[in-house]
Design an enzyme around this catalytic site. Structure first.
Site, PDB file in Angstrom:
ATOM      1  N   GLY A 104      34.323  49.530  35.485  1.00  0.00           N
ATOM      2  CA  GLY A 104      33.809  48.333  36.143  1.00  0.00           C
ATOM      3  C   GLY A 104      34.885  47.501  36.817  1.00  0.00           C
ATOM      4  O   GLY A 104      36.086  47.640  36.554  1.00  0.00           O
ATOM      5  N   HIS A 105      34.428  46.592  37.662  1.00  0.00           N
ATOM      6  CA  HIS A 105      35.334  45.779  38.483  1.00  0.00           C
ATOM      7  C   HIS A 105      36.274  44.925  37.636  1.00  0.00           C
ATOM      8  O   HIS A 105      35.904  44.401  36.603  1.00  0.00           O
ATOM      9  CB  HIS A 105      34.526  44.890  39.447  1.00  0.00           C
ATOM     10  CG  HIS A 105      33.615  43.907  38.761  1.00  0.00           C
ATOM     11  ND1 HIS A 105      34.018  42.653  38.386  1.00  0.00           N
ATOM     12  CD2 HIS A 105      32.317  44.003  38.399  1.00  0.00           C
ATOM     13  CE1 HIS A 105      33.022  42.011  37.829  1.00  0.00           C
ATOM     14  NE2 HIS A 105      31.971  42.813  37.815  1.00  0.00           N
ATOM     15  N   ASN A 106      37.512  44.836  38.093  1.00  0.00           N
ATOM     16  CA  ASN A 106      38.568  44.028  37.480  1.00  0.00           C
ATOM     17  C   ASN A 106      38.984  44.505  36.094  1.00  0.00           C
ATOM     18  O   ASN A 106      39.660  43.774  35.361  1.00  0.00           O
ATOM     19  CB  ASN A 106      38.191  42.547  37.430  1.00  0.00           C
ATOM     20  CG  ASN A 106      38.194  41.908  38.806  1.00  0.00           C
ATOM     21  OD1 ASN A 106      37.127  41.653  39.374  1.00  0.00           O
ATOM     22  ND2 ASN A 106      39.364  41.673  39.367  1.00  0.00           N
TER      23      ASN A 106
END
Length: 329
Positions: free
Chosen positions: A242-244
């Site tokens: 997932g993002h970040n």
């Protein structure tokens, strides 16, 4: 057909030869399927029992093996049979797909892109504006590298890979077919007037050196800054990052596992198949998450967690033992 003598193979794995055989080795194969001219391996004592019925004339074995090779058969004893067998597999590995052109005539390469010496680009590849490809990069047919990406030297990008804009891939990486680097993170918020509002994902992805991403896996771009995978991370097929999220060095994620957004992994974290990690969690150095587990809280360094929800392995085993006793009462 490639074939090697036992002495040839031992010169690569640097082991100790026990026994002898008149056969040359034509291929490596698992114990149950091996033919008389093939070599297998025994990486664990529990597989010793399979040797008696194996037709293999040779095997790479651990030093603690307790059986003898037998008539016209040979063992090469090493400290780690799995690592030694990887060297044997390299000896017999077939050549990779060939390129008739360094840059195929059907490839679309923007004029502003910089292509390193020895780089090969296959048919129907798209290379966008201001992309920088290092030396000896290999890009197989039908891959896409969008604007302002950088790809480090000696990286291999297989067919169907998409590296979206502004993402950076290190040196000596392998991106397997149809993986996606830099897709939008899953960001939506409910709004009474507009329904589910998409949150722009304006960051990117940064992969370190020697990173391997499996087929059909996805590493989402950051919402603000970067999703980062440290040097040496190995990601299996069908994995979602997932993002970040930020992964330290040498992390392993097995197939169907996933990280929600903004997860932080320390160095050397191992995540088993189909395990899920909740968003905004931190897993310390050396953590192991068992297959199918669901992690809903931070995990200190060095812990092994299993179950759904995941708890420390010793605790989970005690819980399961109690439940088993209750079920039989």
């Amino acid at each position: 057909m490639k074939n090697y003598s036992i002495e040839d193979i031992n010169s690569i794995v640097n082991g100790t030869i026990v026994g002898q055989t008149t056969y040359s080795i034509t291929a490596p194969e698992q114990l149950e399927l091996a033919k008389e001219t093939e070599i297998s391996f025994i990486g664990n004592k529990k597989y010793e029992k399979l040797w008696q019925n194996s037709k293999a004339c040779a095997a790479i074995v651990n030093e603690d093996i307790s059986i003898e090779p037998g008539e016209n058969k040979v063992f090469i004893k090493v400290k780690n049979a799995d690592l030694a067998m990887s060297l044997v597999l390299e000896m017999f590995a077939p050549s990779p797909p060939q390129f008739a052109f360094e840059i195929h005539p059907t490839a679309v390469v923007d004029a502003s892109a910089k292509i390193g010496a020895g780089t090969r680009i296959g048919a129907n590849v798209y290379i966008g504006p201001n992309v920088v490809l290092g030396e000896n990069v290999t890009i197989y047919p039908n891959a896409t590298i969008l604007d302002e990406c950088t790809i480090g030297k000696n990286t291999i990008i297989w067919s169907g890979v998409v590296v979206r804009e502004r993402c950076h891939v290190g040196a000596y990486c392998i991106l397997h077919p149809n993986c996606t680097i830099g897709a939008d993170g899953f960001g939506f918020r409910p709004c009474p007037e507009r329904g589910l509002v998409k949150i722009p994902q304006i960051g990117n992805v940064v992969l370190g050196n020697n990173v391997e991403i499996g087929a059909n896996s996805s590493v989402d771009r950051g919402k603000f800054s970067s999703t980062i995978l440290g040097d040496g991370c190995k990601i299996d097929n069908l994995v979602q990052i997932g993002h970040n999220s930020i992964l330290g060095k040498y992390c392993i994620m097995a197939g169907n596992s996933g990280l929600a957004g903004s997860v932080t992994l320390g160095n050397g974290v191992i995540i088993g198949g189909s395990a899920s990690i909740k968003d905004h969690l931190t897993l310390g150095d050396g953590v192991t998450i068992g297959a199918g587990s669901g992690v809903a809280a931070d995990v200190p360094a060095g812990k092994t967690m299993i179950g759904y929800p995941a708890v420390e392995a010793r605790t989970a085993l005690k819980q399961w033992a109690i439940l088993k006793r209750m079920a039989t009462q």
